[in-house]
Design a protein around this motif. Sequence first.
Motif, PDB file in Angstrom:
ATOM      1  N   PRO A  20     -72.445  48.125  64.748  1.00 18.76           N
ATOM      2  CA  PRO A  20     -72.283  46.500  65.125  1.00 18.76           C
ATOM      3  C   PRO A  20     -71.966  47.040  66.649  1.00 18.76           C
ATOM      4  O   PRO A  20     -71.931  47.976  67.179  1.00 18.76           O
ATOM      5  N   ILE A  21     -72.434  45.659  67.031  1.00 17.43           N
ATOM      6  CA  ILE A  21     -72.775  45.288  69.250  1.00 17.43           C
ATOM      7  C   ILE A  21     -71.457  44.285  69.223  1.00 17.43           C
ATOM      8  O   ILE A  21     -71.557  43.564  68.302  1.00 17.43           O
ATOM      9  N   GLU A  22     -70.647  44.519  70.062  1.00 20.58           N
ATOM     10  CA  GLU A  22     -69.962  43.714  70.623  1.00 20.58           C
ATOM     11  C   GLU A  22     -70.173  42.864  70.987  1.00 20.58           C
ATOM     12  O   GLU A  22     -71.345  42.432  71.455  1.00 20.58           O
ATOM     13  N   PHE A  23     -69.407  41.892  70.225  1.00 15.34           N
ATOM     14  CA  PHE A  23     -70.270  39.997  71.024  1.00 15.34           C
ATOM     15  C   PHE A  23     -68.683  39.581  71.814  1.00 15.34           C
ATOM     16  O   PHE A  23     -68.063  39.296  71.175  1.00 15.34           O
ATOM     17  N   PRO A  24     -68.571  39.536  73.438  1.00 13.36           N
ATOM     18  CA  PRO A  24     -66.830  39.519  73.916  1.00 13.36           C
ATOM     19  C   PRO A  24     -67.193  37.438  74.093  1.00 13.36           C
ATOM     20  O   PRO A  24     -67.643  37.498  75.009  1.00 13.36           O
ATOM     21  N   LEU A  25     -66.769  37.018  72.948  1.00 10.74           N
ATOM     22  CA  LEU A  25     -66.509  35.643  72.963  1.00 10.74           C
ATOM     23  C   LEU A  25     -66.192  35.084  75.094  1.00 10.74           C
ATOM     24  O   LEU A  25     -66.772  34.313  74.882  1.00 10.74           O
ATOM     25  N   SER A  26     -64.797  35.409  75.374  1.00 13.09           N
ATOM     26  CA  SER A  26     -65.108  35.243  76.325  1.00 13.09           C
ATOM     27  C   SER A  26     -65.413  35.239  77.236  1.00 13.09           C
ATOM     28  O   SER A  26     -64.764  34.701  78.896  1.00 13.09           O
ATOM     29  N   ALA A  27     -66.016  36.375  77.515  1.00 10.31           N
ATOM     30  CA  ALA A  27     -66.736  36.913  78.648  1.00 10.31           C
ATOM     31  C   ALA A  27     -68.317  35.345  79.118  1.00 10.31           C
ATOM     32  O   ALA A  27     -69.122  35.937  79.687  1.00 10.31           O
ATOM     33  N   GLY A  28     -68.717  35.271  78.050  1.00  8.08           N
ATOM     34  CA  GLY A  28     -70.148  34.486  77.850  1.00  8.08           C
ATOM     35  C   GLY A  28     -69.547  32.975  78.210  1.00  8.08           C
ATOM     36  O   GLY A  28     -68.685  32.615  78.242  1.00  8.08           O
ATOM     37  N   LEU A  29     -70.432  32.080  78.101  1.00  9.81           N
ATOM     38  CA  LEU A  29     -70.458  30.810  78.831  1.00  9.81           C
ATOM     39  C   LEU A  29     -69.726  30.548  77.360  1.00  9.81           C
ATOM     40  O   LEU A  29     -70.511  30.097  76.523  1.00  9.81           O
ATOM     41  N   VAL A  30     -68.813  29.805  77.691  1.00  3.12           N
ATOM     42  CA  VAL A  30     -67.761  29.075  76.321  1.00  3.12           C
ATOM     43  C   VAL A  30     -67.698  27.852  76.431  1.00  3.12           C
ATOM     44  O   VAL A  30     -67.454  26.697  77.519  1.00  3.12           O
ATOM     45  N   ALA A  31     -68.431  26.887  74.955  1.00  5.09           N
ATOM     46  CA  ALA A  31     -68.800  25.642  75.527  1.00  5.09           C
ATOM     47  C   ALA A  31     -68.261  24.891  73.972  1.00  5.09           C
ATOM     48  O   ALA A  31     -67.705  25.956  73.346  1.00  5.09           O
ATOM     49  N   GLY A  32     -67.692  23.807  74.084  1.00  9.53           N
ATOM     50  CA  GLY A  32     -67.464  23.323  72.969  1.00  9.53           C
ATOM     51  C   GLY A  32     -67.045  21.233  72.879  1.00  9.53           C
ATOM     52  O   GLY A  32     -67.287  21.130  73.845  1.00  9.53           O
ATOM     53  N   LYS A  33     -67.712  20.780  71.510  1.00  7.78           N
ATOM     54  CA  LYS A  33     -67.227  19.347  71.181  1.00  7.78           C
ATOM     55  C   LYS A  33     -65.673  19.339  70.515  1.00  7.78           C
ATOM     56  O   LYS A  33     -65.605  19.807  69.319  1.00  7.78           O
ATOM     57  N   CYS A  34     -64.324  18.628  70.689  1.00  8.69           N
ATOM     58  CA  CYS A  34     -63.317  18.176  70.235  1.00  8.69           C
ATOM     59  C   CYS A  34     -63.977  17.034  69.244  1.00  8.69           C
ATOM     60  O   CYS A  34     -64.511  16.262  69.880  1.00  8.69           O
ATOM     61  N   ALA A  35     -63.350  16.943  68.247  1.00  7.88           N
ATOM     62  CA  ALA A  35     -63.571  15.591  67.083  1.00  7.88           C
ATOM     63  C   ALA A  35     -63.253  14.344  67.330  1.00  7.88           C
ATOM     64  O   ALA A  35     -61.256  14.631  68.432  1.00  7.88           O
ATOM     65  N   VAL A  36     -64.044  13.833  67.245  1.00 12.36           N
ATOM     66  CA  VAL A  36     -62.884  12.176  67.813  1.00 12.36           C
ATOM     67  C   VAL A  36     -62.331  11.836  66.613  1.00 12.36           C
ATOM     68  O   VAL A  36     -61.496  10.772  66.825  1.00 12.36           O
ATOM     69  N   ASP A  37     -62.345  12.248  65.668  1.00 13.22           N
ATOM     70  CA  ASP A  37     -60.994  11.942  64.699  1.00 13.22           C
ATOM     71  C   ASP A  37     -61.134  12.904  63.263  1.00 13.22           C
ATOM     72  O   ASP A  37     -62.070  13.524  64.525  1.00 13.22           O
ATOM     73  N   ARG A  38     -60.363  12.117  63.101  1.00 15.53           N
ATOM     74  CA  ARG A  38     -60.449  13.804  61.685  1.00 15.53           C
ATOM     75  C   ARG A  38     -61.590  13.276  61.005  1.00 15.53           C
ATOM     76  O   ARG A  38     -62.378  14.693  60.254  1.00 15.53           O
ATOM     77  N   LYS A  39     -62.975  13.273  60.727  1.00 15.61           N
ATOM     78  CA  LYS A  39     -63.646  12.940  59.811  1.00 15.61           C
ATOM     79  C   LYS A  39     -64.474  13.541  61.213  1.00 15.61           C
ATOM     80  O   LYS A  39     -65.975  13.455  60.092  1.00 15.61           O
ATOM     81  N   SER A  40     -64.245  13.777  62.016  1.00 16.88           N
ATOM     82  CA  SER A  40     -65.710  14.377  62.920  1.00 16.88           C
ATOM     83  C   SER A  40     -66.101  15.750  62.664  1.00 16.88           C
ATOM     84  O   SER A  40     -64.660  16.645  63.055  1.00 16.88           O
ATOM     85  N   GLU A  41     -66.654  16.464  63.476  1.00 14.19           N
ATOM     86  CA  GLU A  41     -66.629  17.840  63.464  1.00 14.19           C
ATOM     87  C   GLU A  41     -66.378  17.862  64.517  1.00 14.19           C
ATOM     88  O   GLU A  41     -66.642  17.339  65.778  1.00 14.19           O
ATOM     89  N   ALA A  42     -65.616  19.206  64.674  1.00 14.65           N
ATOM     90  CA  ALA A  42     -65.577  20.277  66.435  1.00 14.65           C
ATOM     91  C   ALA A  42     -66.586  20.974  66.189  1.00 14.65           C
ATOM     92  O   ALA A  42     -66.511  21.366  65.478  1.00 14.65           O
ATOM     93  N   THR A  43     -66.544  21.286  67.569  1.00 19.05           N
ATOM     94  CA  THR A  43     -67.692  22.873  67.525  1.00 19.05           C
ATOM     95  C   THR A  43     -66.370  23.972  68.874  1.00 19.05           C
ATOM     96  O   THR A  43     -66.485  22.948  69.633  1.00 19.05           O
ATOM     97  N   ILE A  44     -67.341  25.202  68.347  1.00 16.13           N
ATOM     98  CA  ILE A  44     -66.886  26.173  70.264  1.00 16.13           C
ATOM     99  C   ILE A  44     -68.046  27.037  70.458  1.00 16.13           C
ATOM    100  O   ILE A  44     -68.545  27.453  69.134  1.00 16.13           O
ATOM    101  N   SER A  45     -68.972  27.352  71.055  1.00 19.79           N
ATOM    102  CA  SER A  45     -69.611  28.324  70.781  1.00 19.79           C
ATOM    103  C   SER A  45     -69.370  28.842  72.152  1.00 19.79           C
ATOM    104  O   SER A  45     -68.645  28.663  73.291  1.00 19.79           O
TER     105      SER A  45
END
Length: 209
Positions: A20-45
């Motif tokens: 396996p290859i390490e994937f250091p999440l915090s070392a990358g460019l972190v982006a995301g989207k909060c859910a606007v309400d309980r029915k919406s999706e939230a994402t982080i990358s």
Amino acid sequence: MSALFADVQILNQQNNNTAPIEFPLSAGLVAGKCAVDRKSEATISSTIEEKDGRVKTLKFVFRTDEMRVKRVDELRWTLSKVVYVEKFAGSSAIFESDNSSVIFTAPLTQKYVCEDRINVTLHSENFDFSILVMFSPEIDVQPYGPKSNFYLCERTRKRTLSDSLQHRSTVFCGVILALSSIVHIVGHMLRRHFMPHRKELYENLDRIQ
């Protein structure tokens, strides 16, 4: 939204690869989207660009859903999809987890905590091999709501219970062995005291020794 993964590794299973290859999440460019309400999706990358120009992105998609838990419908959040994208020299490869999979889940206002390794298999329509995303403990995720008490994952709960039962079983066996030894010694003493013909035999054996 909060997400903490102690360590993430990517295993490309092409040609039976086992490194396996390490994937250091915090070392990358972190982006995301909060859910606007309980029915919406939230994402982080997290996106990492290698020195050779290769760009790797690991994305997590969260959503809410009503799930039946112990015969009661409960509103829970789930990590419903993990996506891995790799781009190089104008081409790209996309691997995703199954649409029907529920990777992490917890009550809506609780954070998910797991102290065991979790592996997620990703597939691609264009490739005949899969990719394994390996999450090492400790895992701490809460995409919805303010910080609150935690929900311990099923795997950790079962292991903790098993370890506890094993410890209790070991202690119980030790107590039984100790009691058996005491009963044996007491029985031996009583036989010598209440059985004169055996008492004489025991005394003769003691003199011989």
